[in-house]
Design an enzyme around this catalytic site. Structure first.
Site: not given
Length: 643
Positions: A515, A517, A587, A597
């Protein structure tokens, strides 16, 4: 079906007589709004044959009216130009002569112009292609599915969110007698069709075919540009003025008019680059023609390649990759060249319209002109001792990208990770990730952690560390990318992605899909649409990692096709990747297949109107704590009130 029959303006008999073509006036164009109104009435009377006849007539009339304006306005301007000897009398003489010329030219073809004054509602209906909605239903009733398919396809191109029309199109595709060639856009703009087809040839490495179509697209583009500017010469709307009380002097009225005309002409560049059904234009649209052409010509015609490369630089002077190409062509040819002729107004308009290259708001906040803004800046001081730049934009194969290490210590990482675990469940209440069913996704905001700290549910020291580290990240991004104005928080989130045991075998999804931002990524069109529901005000993004003891979870950059990976970042404690938020930086995150994570996700804006409200409240809490007045009755801000 959109809308209801418009309110009556004439009796049916009078309306029908107005629509009918009289022998004595067979060469006079019938007003398209009357034809449209007649077609709509016929539709609701279930007279579908008359609906189709009148609606097709309305569309032809609308197109003919536009063509007449495009032909007459430039013609009268050319016949009566403003010369160098300027005076009030000469100015108004030219204006009056132009007006008389225009009236004669238009009325010879259309009849009295007053018959063609159309309401704004009807204008908007035609802009939204509403007539094609009626047409597809009428042709459906008339058992003419190929015509219905064309009408439905034309409508859907400008209204892609229309669910019912999408379903109709799927039904037409399986009807007997309907072929792929029937799904045509009857309102397609020739310059956009040629460009799209040219890109397809280019992607197939058919450079000869691509050159032919790109050149045709340029011819069609500049013809469309002339037409658009001609249409700007008509009556203008004076925003924020009451027409009935508009009492300015003649010169002020003239000035207002020509200001509106210039604004309209400037917007032509945006209009020509905007596809039907979209709010934002295709990125860098006109210069891209010359970019594609210079490479296609490079395969055999270096003279033309040099010319196209030089033309591209008219729009983006000093851009590194094209300047290098120009130097190469000059060296091989042994001589210089000249760019193609492009009007100064077009170059200036394109310069301020391009999205990822030159976002106008970005330029404004950087206090720079178009040329300066086109030269992407980076490499400012990192301001904190020990912080290291690991990779820059070149290393990461993109623009406005950077990778830093040692933003924070191992101890700080561990403390914030413990904070994240304690806060688990805030952002998404510990539920399955919104991006994949194979992971849990948990998060917390700065204000929420301060609230928990104040209530004693987490260490206040940890909550303040979250606040301070995010501020450190903001200052590094602001400094490194050499922004000349304050970079504000847009949103800050402490997040953890946890692989769900037993659901990791044969995974082929991403932890977070590809996508951008601040725009809606459209890989098929190779575009990123800067329009809602995207967070269009975001300018920069950053991810500050807290750990690396997990499997998978790499951060990746891709091309705009959302498939071709251009760079990969392996998270670890204290590492931060930062980048501009537009379509130049698609990204995503690879699947986390084992472990947890954790990272701090940060989004920033240059526009103070879109500052994060929770961050402002958190600032107040920190200020109160720093003054050690939390327990003082006299202090005007109580942290608990802010929370």
């Amino acid at each position: 079906m959109d809308g209801k029959p418009p309110a009556a303006v004439l009796s049916p008999a009078l309306l029908l007589s107005a629509v009918c073509l009289c022998a004595a006036a067979a060469d006079v164009l019938q007003p398209y709004d009357l034809l449209y109104d007649h077609a709509v009435r016929a539709f609701y009377d279930s007279d579908y044959e008359e609906t189709a006849r009148a609606m097709e007539g309305a569309l032809r009339s609308h197109a003919q009216l536009r063509r007449t304006k495009v032909r007459c306005r430039p013609k009268c301007q050319d016949q009566h130009p403003f010369d160098g000897t300027f005076s009030d009398l000469r100015f108004f003489d030219v204006v009056l002569r132009r007006s008389a010329c225009l009236v004669k030219c238009m009325e010879d073809k259309l009849g009295a112009q007053s018959r063609h004054k159309v309401s704004e509602d009807v204008v908007q209906d035609f802009n939204r292609r509403i007539p094609y909605n009626y047409l597809q239903l009428a042709y459906q009733k008339l058992k003419q599915p190929e015509k219905a398919a064309a009408a439905a396809h034309t409508y859907f191109q400008a209204n892609p969110e229309h669910v019912e029309m999408g379903q109709n199109l799927e039904q037409y595709k399986v009807l007997e007698g309907v072929r792929e060639q029937h799904f045509v856009d009857r309102e397609v703009r020739p310059h956009q069709r040629c460009f799209t087809d040219a890109v397809k040839f280019y992607d197939k490495e058919d450079y000869e075919g691509a050159i032919s179509l790109f050149e045709e697209a340029l011819v069609e583009y500049f013809q469309a540009d002339v037409a658009c500017r001609a249409l700007c010469q008509g009556p203008q709307k004076f925003e924020d003025h009451d027409h009935l009380r508009y009492r300015y002097s003649l010169l002020e009225v003239v000035s207002d008019h020509f200001t509106q005309v210039l604004h309209c002409e400037h917007e032509c560049v945006r209009d020509l680059a905007t596809r039907p059904g979209r709010l934002s234009p295709m990125e860098n649209y006109l210069p891209l023609h010359y970019d594609y052409l210079q490479f296609a010509y490079f395969k055999g015609l270096l003279e033309d390649a040099l010319q196209c490369a030089l033309t591209y630089l008219l729009f983006h002077d000093g851009e590194e990759f094209m300047t290098e190409n120009v130097d190469f062509y000059r060296e091989v040819l042994g001589h210089d060249g000249e760019p193609r002729e492009v009007s100064t107004l077009t170059v200036q308009s394109v310069c301020y319209i391009s999205i990822s290259y030159l976002d106008l708001r970005w330029c404004f906040y950087r206090k720079s002109d178009c040329k300066r803004c086109g030269m992407i800046l980076a490499g400012g001081p990192l301001i904190y001792e020990g912080v290291q730049l690991v990779q820059n934009s070149g290393d990461l194969n993109g623009t406005q990208r950077a990778l830093f290490d040692h933003i924070m210590s191992e101890q700080d990482c561990e403390e914030l990770r413990n904070l994240a675990v304690t806060m688990a469940g805030d952002g998404y209440r510990g539920r399955t990730s919104p991006h994949t069913p194979n992971e849990k996704f948990e998060g917390a905001t700065v204000l929420k952690t301060l609230q928990y700290g104040y209530e004693g549910r987490v260490p206040m020291k940890s909550a303040r560390l979250f606040y301070n580290v995010s501020e450190r990240a903001r200052r590094i991004v602001e400094s490194y990318f050499m922004l000349n104005s304050t970079l504000h928080f847009s949103y800050t989130h402490l997040v953890c992605r946890t692989a769900i045991t037993g659901q990791q075998d044969h995974r082929n999804d991403l932890s977070h899909p590809i996508h951008a931002d601040n725009c809606l990524l459209d890989p098929d069109a190779h575009e990123c649409w800067k329009e809602p529901p995207a967070y269009t005000y975001r300018d920069y993004s950053a991810l500050l990692y807290l750990n690396g003891d997990f499997d998978g979870g790499e951060f990746i950059f891709t091309e705009i096709d959302a498939k071709t990976v251009t760079a990969s970042v392996k998270p670890k404690c204290g590492r931060m990747v930062s980048f501009s938020s537009g379509g130049e930086n698609p990204h995503g995150v690879k699947a986390v297949t084992s472990g947890q994570r954790c990272a701090i996700a940060l989004w920033f804006t240059l526009d103070p109107l879109f500052r994060e409200l929770e961050r402002l409240q958190a600032d107040e809490v920190i200020q109160a704590l720093d003054t050690q007045s939390v327990w003082s009755q006299s202090f005007s801000v109580n942290p608990k009130d802010e929370l």
